[in-house]
Design a protein around this motif. Structure first.
Motif, short mmCIF file in Angstrom:
data_model
loop_
_atom_site.label_atom_id
_atom_site.label_comp_id
_atom_site.label_asym_id
_atom_site.label_seq_id
_atom_site.Cartn_x
_atom_site.Cartn_y
_atom_site.Cartn_z
N ASN A 39 4.99 1.29 -3.14
CA ASN A 39 6.09 0.36 -2.85
C ASN A 39 6.65 0.58 -1.45
O ASN A 39 6.97 -0.40 -0.75
CB ASN A 39 7.21 0.53 -3.89
CG ASN A 39 6.81 -0.01 -5.25
OD1 ASN A 39 5.94 -0.87 -5.35
ND2 ASN A 39 7.43 0.50 -6.30
N ILE A 40 6.77 1.84 -1.06
CA ILE A 40 7.30 2.15 0.27
C ILE A 40 6.36 1.63 1.36
O ILE A 40 6.80 1.05 2.35
CB ILE A 40 7.51 3.68 0.42
CG1 ILE A 40 8.60 4.18 -0.54
CG2 ILE A 40 7.86 4.03 1.87
CD1 ILE A 40 9.95 3.57 -0.31
N HIS A 41 5.07 1.83 1.16
CA HIS A 41 4.09 1.36 2.15
C HIS A 41 4.11 -0.16 2.25
O HIS A 41 4.05 -0.71 3.36
CB HIS A 41 2.70 1.86 1.78
CG HIS A 41 2.45 3.28 2.17
ND1 HIS A 41 1.37 3.66 2.92
CD2 HIS A 41 3.14 4.42 1.91
CE1 HIS A 41 1.40 4.97 3.11
NE2 HIS A 41 2.48 5.45 2.50
N ARG A 42 4.20 -0.83 1.11
CA ARG A 42 4.24 -2.30 1.13
C ARG A 42 5.49 -2.81 1.85
O ARG A 42 5.43 -3.78 2.62
CB ARG A 42 4.18 -2.86 -0.29
CG ARG A 42 2.78 -2.83 -0.89
CD ARG A 42 2.72 -3.72 -2.13
NE ARG A 42 3.53 -3.19 -3.22
CZ ARG A 42 3.06 -2.42 -4.20
NH1 ARG A 42 1.77 -2.09 -4.23
NH2 ARG A 42 3.86 -1.98 -5.16
N LYS A 43 6.62 -2.16 1.61
CA LYS A 43 7.87 -2.56 2.25
C LYS A 43 7.77 -2.38 3.76
O LYS A 43 8.15 -3.28 4.53
CB LYS A 43 9.02 -1.73 1.70
CG LYS A 43 10.38 -2.05 2.32
CD LYS A 43 10.83 -3.47 2.00
CE LYS A 43 12.24 -3.73 2.50
NZ LYS A 43 12.69 -5.10 2.21
N MET A 44 7.26 -1.24 4.22
CA MET A 44 7.15 -1.00 5.66
C MET A 44 6.16 -1.98 6.29
O MET A 44 6.38 -2.45 7.42
CB MET A 44 6.72 0.44 5.92
CG MET A 44 6.71 0.82 7.40
SD MET A 44 8.37 0.66 8.14
CE MET A 44 8.04 1.30 9.79
N LYS A 45 5.11 -2.31 5.60
CA LYS A 45 4.13 -3.28 6.10
C LYS A 45 4.81 -4.63 6.34
O LYS A 45 4.59 -5.27 7.38
CB LYS A 45 2.97 -3.43 5.12
CG LYS A 45 1.87 -4.36 5.60
CD LYS A 45 0.73 -4.42 4.59
CE LYS A 45 -0.38 -5.36 5.08
NZ LYS A 45 -1.51 -5.40 4.12
#
Length: 225
Positions: A39-45
């Motif tokens: 979820n964190i990676h998707r948000k930063m992307k």
């Protein structure tokens, strides 16, 4: 206090640990639970895509949005949109004015020691941690020896903290890892707050502070004097 069994740590530094090029040097750790990583990676992307959309004519090296490549208010806005309940920040700021010469010469030893202080803060906050996956920006390998840090940390955990923690250390390329990119924004913003004399230096720290759980200064008794 929230307890997590499995932690993912993203590490990045800002400033220069050698002579010159600014008085302060910062090492920041961004900590998330293993269940929140995707979820964190998707948000930063998504946040990075928004920055790129706002600068359609700019060419991004390897497609990565670096904190240093955008204006302070843009950095602040990106950090504000990170999920505060899923990210915890721990950091140390080093005042190079008070370092003895050997700490400049033995950068690997110094870096290992400072990073270990931050890892200790993380483990104090998460006493039930069982696995610790540390991701360090690959470009930082030239600053210190990765193998020496892994050995140093394991010895410290076993013999000084009496901790049975499974530690892994990886060195991803920052353009391939959104966790490292978050750490870049955090470390850059913290160091910017210490080295900048501009009026906008506080807006980034004001965005970072809600994410922070602990910070250290080195050397504590002389820092900033």
């Amino acid at each position: 206090m929230q307890m997590m069994q499995d932690l993912i740590v993203y590490v990045d530094e800002s400033g220069n640990p050698g002579h010159g090029r600014g008085r302060y040097f910062t090492i920041a750790c961004v900590v998330v639970s293993s269940e929140n990583v995707k979820n964190i990676h998707r948000k930063m992307k998504r946040l990075c895509k928004k920055v790129k959309d706002n600068h359609p004519s700019r060419i991004w090296k390897r497609g990565e949005v670096k904190a240093s490549s955008i204006k302070p208010f843009e950095r602040s806005e990106l950090i504000k949109q990170l999920p505060k309940n899923k990210i915890n920040v721990f950091y140390i700021v080093i005042d190079k004015k008070w370092l003895v010469e050997r700490m400049f010469k033995d950068k690997a030893i110094s870096y290992n020691y400072w990073l270990r202080l931050v890892i200790d803060d993380i483990l104090d906050y998460y006493p039930e941690c069982k696995t610790l996956a540390i991701n360090i920006d690959k470009r930082d390998i030239k600053v210190f020896s990765g193998n020496s840090f892994e050995d140093y940390l394991n010895i410290h955990l076993i013999y000084e903290r009496n901790k049975d923690i499974a530690v892994t250390i990886d060195y991803p390329e920052s353009h391939c890892n959104y966790g490292i990119q978050i750490a870049d924004f955090i470390s850059n913003g913290i160091n910017y707050g210490y080295v900048s004399s501009k009026n906008d230096d506080n807006i980034i720290m004001n965005s970072i502070n809600p994410l922070c759980r602990n910070h250290d200064y080195f050397p504590y008794n002389k820092f900033g004097l």
